[in-house]
Each structure stands twice: as C-alpha cells, then as structure tokens.
Write an enzyme that holds these catalytic residues in place. Sequence first.
Site, PDB file in Angstrom:
ATOM      1  CE  LYS A 198      -1.405   0.264   3.639  1.00 50.69           C
ATOM      2  NZ  LYS A 198      -0.054   0.134   3.097  1.00 50.69           N
ATOM      3  CG  ASP A 201       0.068   2.626  -3.435  1.00 49.59           C
ATOM      4  OD1 ASP A 201      -0.083   2.804  -2.207  1.00 49.59           O
ATOM      5  OD2 ASP A 201      -0.497   1.712  -4.061  1.00 49.59           O
ATOM      6  CD1 TRP A 240      -2.524   3.663  -7.115  1.00 50.03           C
ATOM      7  CD2 TRP A 240      -1.147   3.399  -8.847  1.00 50.03           C
ATOM      8  NE1 TRP A 240      -1.504   2.842  -6.705  1.00 50.03           N
ATOM      9  CE2 TRP A 240      -0.635   2.663  -7.758  1.00 50.03           C
ATOM     10  CE3 TRP A 240      -0.432   3.392 -10.055  1.00 50.03           C
ATOM     11  CZ2 TRP A 240       0.537   1.913  -7.820  1.00 50.03           C
ATOM     12  CZ3 TRP A 240       0.735   2.652 -10.118  1.00 50.03           C
ATOM     13  CH2 TRP A 240       1.198   1.925  -9.017  1.00 50.03           C
ATOM     14  CG  ASP A 286      -5.267  -0.971   0.552  1.00 50.14           C
ATOM     15  OD1 ASP A 286      -5.703   0.021  -0.062  1.00 50.14           O
ATOM     16  OD2 ASP A 286      -4.183  -1.521   0.270  1.00 50.14           O
ATOM     17  NE  ARG A 321      -3.374  -4.927  -6.090  1.00 48.78           N
ATOM     18  CZ  ARG A 321      -2.938  -4.972  -4.839  1.00 48.78           C
ATOM     19  NH1 ARG A 321      -3.775  -4.960  -3.837  1.00 48.78           N
ATOM     20  NH2 ARG A 321      -1.657  -4.991  -4.577  1.00 48.78           N
ATOM     21  CG  ASP A 331       0.802  -3.604   3.296  1.00 48.92           C
ATOM     22  OD1 ASP A 331       0.091  -4.000   2.343  1.00 48.92           O
ATOM     23  OD2 ASP A 331       0.792  -2.424   3.693  1.00 48.92           O
TER      24      ASP A 331
HETATM   25  C1  DGJ Z   1      -2.255  -0.634  -1.899  1.00 51.93           C
HETATM   26  C2  DGJ Z   1      -1.651   0.159  -0.786  1.00 51.93           C
HETATM   27  O1  DGJ Z   1      -1.694   1.530  -1.075  1.00 51.93           O
HETATM   28  C3  DGJ Z   1      -0.230  -0.325  -0.552  1.00 51.93           C
HETATM   29  O2  DGJ Z   1       0.409   0.457   0.422  1.00 51.93           O
HETATM   30  C4  DGJ Z   1      -0.283  -1.776  -0.146  1.00 51.93           C
HETATM   31  O3  DGJ Z   1      -0.933  -1.884   1.092  1.00 51.93           O
HETATM   32  C5  DGJ Z   1      -1.002  -2.588  -1.202  1.00 51.93           C
HETATM   33  N1  DGJ Z   1      -2.272  -2.037  -1.543  1.00 51.93           N
HETATM   34  C6  DGJ Z   1      -1.183  -4.013  -0.741  1.00 51.93           C
HETATM   35  O4  DGJ Z   1      -1.942  -4.755  -1.605  1.00 51.93           O
END
Ligand code: DGJ
Length: 748
Positions: free
Chosen positions: A487, A559, A209, A489, A454, A377
């Site tokens: 998006k 990220d 990460w 995730d 998380r 987001d």
């Molecule tokens: C992880 C993503 O990579 C970020 O860009 C963002 O969207 C966060 N999660 C939100 O929880």
Amino acid sequence: MQCCTVISDLHLRIAILVLALSGCFPVNVSAQTTPATIQFDSTSGVFRIDAADSTYVFGVNEVQGLQNLYWGGHLAASDHFATAHSLPEVSSFDPSLTVTPQEYVGWGGGLYVDPDLKITFPDGNRDLALKYVSNRIDGDSLSIVMKDISRDIYVTLNYQADGETGILRRSATVENRTGVPFTVEQIAAGTWSLPRGTDYRLRYLTGRWAGEWNVQERHIEPGKTVLESRRGTTGAQNNPWFAIDREGAGDQDQGEVWFGALGWSGSWQISVEQDQLQQVRVTGGPNAFDFAYLLKPHEKLTTPDFYGGYSSHGIGGASRLMHRYEIDSILPRHPAPNLRPVVYNSWEATGFDVNEAGQMALAEKAASIGVERFVMDDGWFGERKNDHSGLGDWYVNQQKFPHGLKPLIDKVHSLGMDFGLWVEPEMVNPNSDLYRKHPDWVLNFPGRPRTEGRNQLVLNLARPDVRAYVYSFLDKLLTENDIAFLKWDYNRNWSEPGWPAAASNSEKNVYVDFTNNFYSILVELRQKHPNVEIESCSGGGSRVDLGVMRYTDEVWPSDNTDAYDRLFIQNGFTYAYSPGVMAAWVTDSPTWVNSRSLSLEYRFLSSMQGALGIGANLNKWTNEDLDEARTMVAAYKSIRETVQRGSLYRLIAPENNSEQSVTETVSRDGKQAVTFAFLHSSRELYPFPLVQLRGLEENSTYTLSMIAGNVDDGTPITASGSYWMHHGLDLKLRGDFQALAFTLTRTK
Ligand code: DGJ
C-alpha cells in the site's frame, strides 16, 4: 520525460509485452472487437480514425497546420471529408490561427487560446510555428511529425485508437535538434475540439481530504475553465477527468458525451475553452504554472497521455467505456488484471500501535471470515510511534517485531492469506535518521522555511540519489520478505519545490523528473517482483489518475469510510474510474468520521460495490457480527467478478439531495446482474421508487435471489428481462439507513 525516461518507458512496454508473451500475465483479448482503422488520404491530406462507435477526423490545411474536422459518432465509410481550410480572420483582433480548431499548435503568431507548446529559446525568441511534415500509420497507431518553420524543433504527435471502446490515447514528443538548449514553458499532449455549439455542459470532479469525488456541473460559457493541480501530485481538489454533454439533451444513459482523462500524477491542467467563434476545445498536460523544462540538444520530452472518448449513451455510457478501457488497456496486467482479493487492513483498528501479537490476533479473526489478504498499515518501521517520527527509516521496529516480519508473515500464510504492507516512500519526518543524515534530500529553497504537512517533508525523488535510495529499500523489503502487496501512501502535497543541487536553469525540471522517477521505480519493482501488487493511496484519493493506474492494481479513494458518505464518494469515483480498482472497507460503527451508526449489513452492502475490504477492529466484533461478515464475504465472492468487471448502471445516483441510491452491474457475459439499493430515510409514507433494471436481454429469463433485505411479496422469482426492465421491482425499504441487494441470474 528526458531521453532516459523515454527509454525507461519503452523498456516498461517491452517488458510487459515479453511477460505477456511468456505467459506470466494471462492474455485474454476480447474476440468480438473490431480493430480500429486509421486512414490517410494523401490527396486531401485528411486523417480519419474509426474505432468502436466513434470517428475522429483531422487534416493538413493550406498553411500546413493540423486542423480538427470531426469528433463524434461513427460515420459511414463513404462519408468524405474535403481538404481542411483554416478559418478566415474574423477581425483584426481574431486572426485565422486563433479561431481555427487546431490539433496541436505552438505559441506564436497571433494565438490567443491555450497553446499546446510554448518555448523560450536562448536568444530570447519565443515564436513557434509548427507545420506538418510526415506521418506513419502502424495498425491502430498513428504518428505525425511537425516541425517549426525555421528551427530544428520536431514534435511527434502520437495517436493510439482502441477498437473496443473507441478511446483515443494521445501524447506528443518534442525533440531538440537545434544544437542549443531551450526551455519548454508549457506543453500539452494535445487539444480535443468539439463540434461547434453553445449548449455544452461540463462535468468534473472536485474534493478534499475525506470528501473526495464530488461531481460538479457547469454550463460552458465563452472563456476558459481550468481544472488543475498545482500540488506536485494529482490532488483531490480536482481530478484530471472531464465529460461534456449537451445541456438538456442527455442523462445517465442517453445523449452524446465527449469525455477524457489525463494520465499524469504530477501537477496538471486541463483547460476547457470556448473561443471567439464558440468553438469548445480541451487542452491537457502538465500544469503550466511555475513550469519549465530545460531540454538540451538531442534530448526529447514526451508528454503524459491524454485520453479522449465519445459515447452516445449518456454519461453512464461514458463511464462504462472508461471502466472497460482501464481494465482492458491500462492496469498493469491488462487485458486480464487479477480480481481484487478481500483485504483486511489494520489502520482503523490499531493505528500506529502495531505489534506481532496484536496483528496475529487480527489475522486469525480476518481469516475466519474469509479474508484473502492481510495488510499491516503504518507503524511497523523505524521509531514510528505516531506521525511525528520514523518516516524514511525503513527498517523493522525491534520493539514491535523483535523477530522481524517473518513470524507475522508466516502466520498470515498459515491462515491461508497473503501478506501486504504499508509504505510511504517519498516522505521523511525531520525526526528520522534519514533526514538527520540527508537534510538536503527534501524539496526546499535554501535559507527558507520548510513547510511541514503531517510533520513530514517531501523527498526530492527527481534526485538520482533519492531515487536510488527509495528503489533499493523497497527492493530489499520485497526481496527479504514474502510480501504480495504494497500500500503505497503519500500524505501531503509539495511546498517550496526547490532543487538546489540542480543548475538554476533546470531546477524546474523537478515537475517532470519527480513524477517520471516515481513511475520508473514502480516499473522496475514490478519487473523484479512480478507477483507483487500495489495500491496507490494518498491520504485517501489524492493520487488517482490513469498515469499511476498503469503501474498500480488498485487505488484508495478516500479515508472517509463512513458507509453512507461512501455512497457519494463511490458514485463520483465511478464517473471516471472502475469499481474494479476501488478499495472499499467495512469499518466500525459509529464511524470516526461523523459518529454515524449504521448496521453491519448496510456497511457491507456499501463496500461490496467496489473491491471489498475490512478495516474494523475485529476484536470488538461479536460472534454474530463475525457470522454475518462471513456470509457477506462469501456473497461478495459470488458477485465479485460482476462488480469489478461488469457494466455499471447508476439507476438512482445519490446526487441532488436524493434520498436513495441504486446501482446495478451486469456481468460481461450477461449472465448475472447485481443490484444494490440504499435509503437514507423514508418520509410521509412514500414508498421506495420502483427500480427498473437496465442492460438485460429482453427475451431471456432471469431468476431473482436476495443477498440481503426483501422485495415486495408479489415479486416473481423468475421473469423475463423485459419484466425486470419495464415492470421493475418494488423494494421493501422503509425507515432510516436501510439497504438491500439482490442478483438476477440468466437462466434461459
Ligand atoms: C493515510 C491513508 O489513507 C490511511 O489509510 C492510512 O494508511 C494512513 N495514511 C496511515 O498513516
């Protein structure tokens, strides 16, 4: 990969074809491409595939095995291959089966290298001997049927050759016609065999990460290197891509490279094995660790696609072929996927603290600098105040958006942008209504702890009810709101991958069914909402592979948005994947990542090497910052097609502690070349290395124009391709964290 999923994949392909023919997806097939040819010589039993600059040959040998005979540069049509003969036993320890380069081999007999298929039958027998039965050639596709010597197990090998890049797509389908269920314990799409040699170097990608896409190299030694994920998803720790060249004989643009990638977003493995006779073979498929798939009578199991290619133009040439193939043959709207719009994303500005007024204010600023898509987001749904709650409850949070999403979406539209939204469909917080109602919906082993990451658990998407829930909330969201972009995730990996509701002998089908259900949801959503675009994000770059890319328009590589760190991340990413799918935001300085301060110009130039986005808190930007951003966004739009579709050359890769990084991209029509150059810090009066461009036409004339920064005063404005490539440019880059960019436009 069960019967039903095979059918849904077929539905997808048909749907895409129908949409393409009906004109919804623009079709723009390159006119110059020579189609791939596939030939079978029934006398010698030799198959030959010629595509672009490569030739691939294998044959049926005297024991009806399929044996690789050649993979490499394009051969003359007159070059002839004799019937394949398996290699003789080397010693009593190394029988013929294990030393012969196999195209697809079952585990049985005396096989000690990685098998392509391993099965346990209900009677305890585990011997599988696959023999050639028949073949079918259909244009650029070849299918070959193999069968076990005594049991009704049929394996169909599928090959598809791309005439533009020479890349071959391989997969295998196992069919159970035995009348009883059996368990597949290991299955690969196929094995690639390289010319025999001892001087090979393997390149692969590792990460974690916020530190994805590290390019690694290692000499290939006798024995096996396994690239893998055991995480239930693609993972950042390894990416399912490899490239092999000859040590000391190749660089960015020269030398032979054999490369490949596996299109699978579940646990996967690619083994690179040098056998007893120093033959290198590469086998790829779902990870065999903890794997099992119960295949009932009449069912089929199809593997993920395993892609392989050859370049004689070094690792840079291999990357360029991959990029082109992804754009022209993989992405949802191929061969003419939409260019990536300039995006604004709220995450780094507002975190979970999103609300109507705050997002509207950001949207106004974003529109004023030329942003085309506004993405809200995490934080808009359920009781989502932080990462402890709300995941799974996909209704709009009433406190934050008392009138629903419509006022914000209308505002975004009135500003001339389209609207995108963050979701994380496969996850649930234990603190959510969904989990309180359905605690049995998560991956778990009964009576055992449920490990959180998380503060969230993984929904078992293999379950039909979970799949139905996920599809229906996404469909509702897209039906009720004018959303152009999701998006998507996925912020953790699996743990305790149990599926208690399934029969105990099919619980492990979760490894296949989860991923196929994920794909089928994407397929169905795209069918019903054909204009919606989707990004694959997984806490950064943990779900980037050619499997998910068939159904998503872009990916989020990391990220880590520090513009200097990004040079390394983006460099590694582009070994395998196109800059045209690589989202790259300009964020605030100093960065949260490492407190580094960088100029706005530097940050823009770093992000402009991919699909430019803005992720900063625009409320904190001065008018001068906004003016500069407006200029840079406009400049990006003038080079976007080149950056996203062109041929990328790594003039100086930020590797091996290099102080510099320089990329050049030449547009497909050859009219524009864009160069970005970065300096970490200058030392002891050393000037920046001369930059000699590549990929231009020697005798054409190109005119120089700066996007940012300066070149030496004596540099001509207009010169020949030869001049720019051989004499090169002297860049004025001195000091710390400096950057510049320029274009060359072909004028004659
Ligand atoms: C992880 C993503 O990579 C970020 O860009 C963002 O969207 C966060 N999660 C939100 O929880």
